[in-house]
Design an enzyme around this catalytic site. Structure first.
Site, PDB file in Angstrom:
ATOM      1  N   LYS A 246      -7.134   3.140   2.391  1.00 23.07           N
ATOM      2  CA  LYS A 246      -8.477   2.546   2.463  1.00 23.07           C
ATOM      3  C   LYS A 246      -8.899   2.324   3.910  1.00 23.07           C
ATOM      4  CE  LYS A 246      -7.376  -1.956   3.675  1.00 23.07           C
ATOM      5  NZ  LYS A 246      -7.614  -2.498   5.016  1.00 23.07           N
TER       6      LYS A 246
ATOM      7  N   ASP B  53      -5.225  -6.305  -1.313  1.00 18.80           N
ATOM      8  CA  ASP B  53      -5.864  -4.980  -1.298  1.00 18.80           C
ATOM      9  C   ASP B  53      -5.490  -4.121  -2.507  1.00 18.80           C
ATOM     10  OD1 ASP B  53      -6.898  -5.491   1.220  1.00 18.80           O
ATOM     11  OD2 ASP B  53      -5.215  -4.533   2.254  1.00 18.80           O
TER      12      ASP B  53
HETATM   13  O1  C5P Z   1      -2.407 -10.303   0.245  1.00 21.67           O
HETATM   14  P1  C5P Z   1      -1.505  -9.650   1.235  1.00 21.67           P
HETATM   15  O2  C5P Z   1      -0.050  -9.745   0.835  1.00 21.67           O
HETATM   16  O3  C5P Z   1      -1.898  -8.279   1.603  1.00 21.67           O
HETATM   17  O4  C5P Z   1      -1.646 -10.511   2.559  1.00 21.67           O
HETATM   18  C1  C5P Z   1      -0.725 -10.432   3.621  1.00 21.67           C
HETATM   19  C2  C5P Z   1      -0.990 -11.556   4.613  1.00 21.67           C
HETATM   20  O5  C5P Z   1      -2.239 -11.350   5.289  1.00 21.67           O
HETATM   21  C3  C5P Z   1      -1.133 -12.944   3.990  1.00 21.67           C
HETATM   22  O6  C5P Z   1       0.119 -13.567   3.842  1.00 21.67           O
HETATM   23  C4  C5P Z   1      -2.000 -13.668   5.020  1.00 21.67           C
HETATM   24  O7  C5P Z   1      -1.239 -14.061   6.128  1.00 21.67           O
HETATM   25  C5  C5P Z   1      -2.932 -12.563   5.498  1.00 21.67           C
HETATM   26  N1  C5P Z   1      -4.218 -12.528   4.768  1.00 21.67           N
HETATM   27  C6  C5P Z   1      -5.141 -13.551   4.960  1.00 21.67           C
HETATM   28  N2  C5P Z   1      -6.327 -13.520   4.292  1.00 21.67           N
HETATM   29  C7  C5P Z   1      -6.624 -12.506   3.443  1.00 21.67           C
HETATM   30  C8  C5P Z   1      -5.704 -11.451   3.236  1.00 21.67           C
HETATM   31  C9  C5P Z   1      -4.501 -11.491   3.912  1.00 21.67           C
HETATM   32  O8  C5P Z   1      -4.896 -14.485   5.731  1.00 21.67           O
HETATM   33  N3  C5P Z   1      -7.798 -12.503   2.824  1.00 21.67           N
END
Ligand code: C5P
Length: 304
Positions: free
Chosen positions: A15, A141
């Site tokens: 993406k 994502d």
């Molecule tokens: O959801 P995902 O595991 O991809 O997120 C990884 C990290 O990215 C989270 O632990 C957080 O630190 C950060 N993040 C965030 N806000 C979001 C998406 C991700 O702070 N909307």
């Protein structure tokens, strides 16, 4: 009788974020987002086959370093299997072309592909609604990797609304020699911008540009709040954006939490010319790829 398949291959796309507005962190630590995703033609293919033992094998594109993807417990495929109730053992093989720690949701693509493939292999018949719910538990994502196309993302990125998109957009992706960690980039954004608005910057301009189908309007509208934080950590990225634009791209912008820089071009030919120029000029660029979007989300490409 319908024969039962022993093996499924599911393809899931990388993406880009054409818009990424970030708001003040929520109580759960995640940042509220207003984002526009586009799935582009760089894919991971994940094959699952009934087996006596659980195993994960990786086949990496030459621009992905050995060891960059965990093959053990930490692989997102294990989490996807657990969410489906891990019905039986299986042999998993992942052909990875999506760059790792690049801001292109490569891990999320594997998570989405694993949900679709294992759901078929184990005949779970999970509803679309429930599959999206499991996807959001895997990562912010992952729901988009299931949906694909071009889509508006809100919440922490996991609430995804497909958008009509008649365009065929051409992108040059400059992959960096060194990855950036998503939590690190968000944490640096928090340090650089104390007291931000709880409401992320609206994606309206990009939504309007997509609806118009105008490549120059999209070039003008693209926006990523995380660029400032990533450029502060990695000043070479700002130089890279300028270089691609001087090579003829309409607009360069970092995607997601970076460090990949995506250049929007008017055509496939222009994209190839920009790619060649950027590859020659910059030693810190690991590889330059050309891809177009939008493309489909995670889908079965073969079964036997
Ligand atoms: O959801 P995902 O595991 O991809 O997120 C990884 C990290 O990215 C989270 O632990 C957080 O630190 C950060 N993040 C965030 N806000 C979001 C998406 C991700 O702070 N909307």
């Amino acid at each position: 009788m319908i024969p039962v398949s022993r093996s499924f291959t599911v393809r899931a796309p990388a993406k880009l974020n054409l818009h990424l507005g970030v708001g003040a962190p929520r109580e759960d630590g995640f940042h509220p987002l207003d984002t526009v995703y586009q799935a582009i033609g760089i894919y991971d293919d994940l094959t699952v086959t009934h087996a006596e033992k659980w195993s994960i094998a990786l086949q990496l594109a030459d621009y992905i370093e050995d060891g960059a993807v965990p093959a053990g417990e930490d692989n997102i495929v294990n989490h996807a299997a657990a969410l489906l109730g891990k019905r039986r053992d299986a042999e998993i093989s992942i052909r990875k072309d999506i760059p790792v720690a690049a801001g292109m949701a490569g891990g999320s693509a594997d998570g989405a592909a694993a949900l679709v493939a294992l759901d078929r292999l184990w005949n779970c018949r999970t509803s679309d609604h429930d599959l999206l719910d499991l996807a959001s538990q895997l990562g912010s994502d992952v729901p988009f990797a299931l949906i694909g196309g071009t889509a508006h993302g809100t919440g922490r990125g996991e609430l995804v609304e497909p958008l009509p998109d008649q365009g065929s957009w051409w992108w040059v992706l400059a992959l960096s020699n060194q990855g950036l960690s998503t939590p690190q980039v968000y944490a640096h954004w928090d340090r650089l911008f104390p007291g931000p608005s709880p409401t992320p910057f609206s994606a309206l301009a990009v939504l309007t540009a997509i609806a118009s189908g105008s490549v120059s309007a999209l070039a003008r509208a693209m926006h990523n709040d995380l660029e400032a934080a990533a450029f502060d950590l990695r000043p070479d990225l700002a130089v890279l954006v300028s270089l691609g634009e001087s090579e003829g791209a309409l607009r360069g912008m970092m995607t997601g939490s970076g460090p990949t820089v995506a250049f929007l071009c008017r055509s496939a030919d222009e994209a190839r010319a920009v790619a060649a120029g950027v590859q020659v000029a910059r030693s810190e660029v690991r590889r330059v790829l050309v891809a177009n979007g939008p493309v489909a989300g995670a889908h079965v490409v073969s079964y036997r």
